[in-house]
Design an enzyme around this catalytic site. Sequence first.
Site, PDB file in Angstrom:
ATOM      1  N   SER A 122      11.954   0.231  27.891  1.00 20.53           N
ATOM      2  CA  SER A 122      12.617   0.957  28.981  1.00 20.53           C
ATOM      3  C   SER A 122      11.927   2.302  29.194  1.00 20.53           C
ATOM      4  O   SER A 122      11.778   2.764  30.334  1.00 20.53           O
ATOM      5  CB  SER A 122      14.089   1.189  28.644  1.00 20.53           C
ATOM      6  N   HIS A 130      13.997  -7.541  27.767  1.00 19.51           N
ATOM      7  CA  HIS A 130      15.411  -7.789  27.442  1.00 19.51           C
ATOM      8  C   HIS A 130      15.860  -9.123  28.038  1.00 19.51           C
ATOM      9  O   HIS A 130      16.563  -9.905  27.391  1.00 19.51           O
ATOM     10  CB  HIS A 130      16.312  -6.695  28.026  1.00 19.51           C
ATOM     11  N   ARG A 171       9.714  -6.480  18.784  1.00 21.92           N
ATOM     12  CA  ARG A 171       8.465  -6.477  19.542  1.00 21.92           C
ATOM     13  C   ARG A 171       7.250  -6.408  18.631  1.00 21.92           C
ATOM     14  O   ARG A 171       6.317  -7.167  18.767  1.00 21.92           O
ATOM     15  CB  ARG A 171       8.424  -5.272  20.491  1.00 21.92           C
ATOM     16  N   LYS A 186      20.429  10.118  23.233  1.00 24.80           N
ATOM     17  CA  LYS A 186      19.546  10.587  24.306  1.00 24.80           C
ATOM     18  C   LYS A 186      20.330  10.556  25.628  1.00 24.80           C
ATOM     19  O   LYS A 186      21.217   9.737  25.791  1.00 24.80           O
ATOM     20  CB  LYS A 186      18.332   9.649  24.457  1.00 24.80           C
TER      21      LYS A 186
HETATM   22  P1  ADP Z   1      18.103   0.426  21.613  1.00 26.97           P
HETATM   23  O1  ADP Z   1      19.176  -0.479  21.118  1.00 26.97           O
HETATM   24  O2  ADP Z   1      17.172   0.842  20.499  1.00 26.97           O
HETATM   25  O3  ADP Z   1      18.550   1.538  22.512  1.00 26.97           O
HETATM   26  P2  ADP Z   1      17.023  -1.128  23.854  1.00 26.97           P
HETATM   27  O4  ADP Z   1      18.203  -1.015  24.719  1.00 26.97           O
HETATM   28  O5  ADP Z   1      15.724  -0.676  24.447  1.00 26.97           O
HETATM   29  O6  ADP Z   1      17.122  -0.488  22.439  1.00 26.97           O
HETATM   30  O7  ADP Z   1      16.808  -2.640  23.405  1.00 26.97           O
HETATM   31  C1  ADP Z   1      17.834  -3.454  22.903  1.00 26.97           C
HETATM   32  C2  ADP Z   1      17.221  -4.564  22.068  1.00 26.97           C
HETATM   33  O8  ADP Z   1      16.208  -5.252  22.803  1.00 26.97           O
HETATM   34  C3  ADP Z   1      16.524  -4.133  20.785  1.00 26.97           C
HETATM   35  O9  ADP Z   1      16.743  -5.128  19.812  1.00 26.97           O
HETATM   36  C4  ADP Z   1      15.071  -4.063  21.151  1.00 26.97           C
HETATM   37  O10 ADP Z   1      14.242  -4.259  20.024  1.00 26.97           O
HETATM   38  C5  ADP Z   1      14.983  -5.243  22.100  1.00 26.97           C
HETATM   39  N1  ADP Z   1      13.886  -5.115  23.057  1.00 26.97           N
HETATM   40  C6  ADP Z   1      13.558  -4.052  23.810  1.00 26.97           C
HETATM   41  N2  ADP Z   1      12.470  -4.299  24.582  1.00 26.97           N
HETATM   42  C7  ADP Z   1      12.092  -5.580  24.289  1.00 26.97           C
HETATM   43  C8  ADP Z   1      11.021  -6.425  24.703  1.00 26.97           C
HETATM   44  N3  ADP Z   1      10.094  -5.993  25.562  1.00 26.97           N
HETATM   45  N4  ADP Z   1      10.954  -7.666  24.183  1.00 26.97           N
HETATM   46  C9  ADP Z   1      11.865  -8.081  23.295  1.00 26.97           C
HETATM   47  N5  ADP Z   1      12.878  -7.336  22.838  1.00 26.97           N
HETATM   48  C10 ADP Z   1      12.997  -6.096  23.322  1.00 26.97           C
END
Ligand code: ADP
Length: 158
Positions: free
Chosen positions: A128, A17, A90, A41
């Site tokens: 995460s 992130h 990703r 969740k």
């Molecule tokens: P969500 O919105 O599905 O709950 P997250 O909070 O995990 O997802 O992630 C927010 C955003 O960051 C999403 O666009 C996700 O694809 C991206 N993201 C998560 N992990 C990574 C990573 N390791 N590298 C790049 N982008 C990521």
Amino acid sequence: MLRAIYPGSFDPVTLGHMDIIKRSSKIVDELIVGVLKNNAKTPLFSVEERVRMLREATKELKNVKVVEFEGLLVDFAKAMDAKVVIRGLRAITDFEYELQMTQTNHKLEPDVETLFLTTSIEYSFLSSTTVKEVATFGGDITQFVPKVVVKAIEEKMK
Ligand code: ADP
């Protein structure tokens, strides 16, 4: 002035992130990291904790703000007067879901565009969920998350 929103659950924020936050903050004038409150969740960290960790991790980035939100992303974007949403990709497995969401959002609010940044290769495996799993079993997560998260997870696992 180009203001963008980078929305997510960030439960907790990872270096993947952070990579997207740092890179997109160089492209736009202002980046608002939107932390989703109403998660289907049950999150490990409350929205207040997730916001606090993100603020600490982004404190050096002067054009980045962290704001919690609930409800529709397009409504949040409108309220913040942001025309752009940033998402990270990703792998191909992210694509289907992201495409559905983006196209739905575009139908709801054609003025808001979604831009995708592909992950830096060293973080392409990182999520995460994996971080929480590794931490649950006592694994070292220091190379996956900002320092503030390492401490917070240690506290949670006590
Ligand atoms: P969500 O919105 O599905 O709950 P997250 O909070 O995990 O997802 O992630 C927010 C955003 O960051 C999403 O666009 C996700 O694809 C991206 N993201 C998560 N992990 C990574 C990573 N390791 N590298 C790049 N982008 C990521």
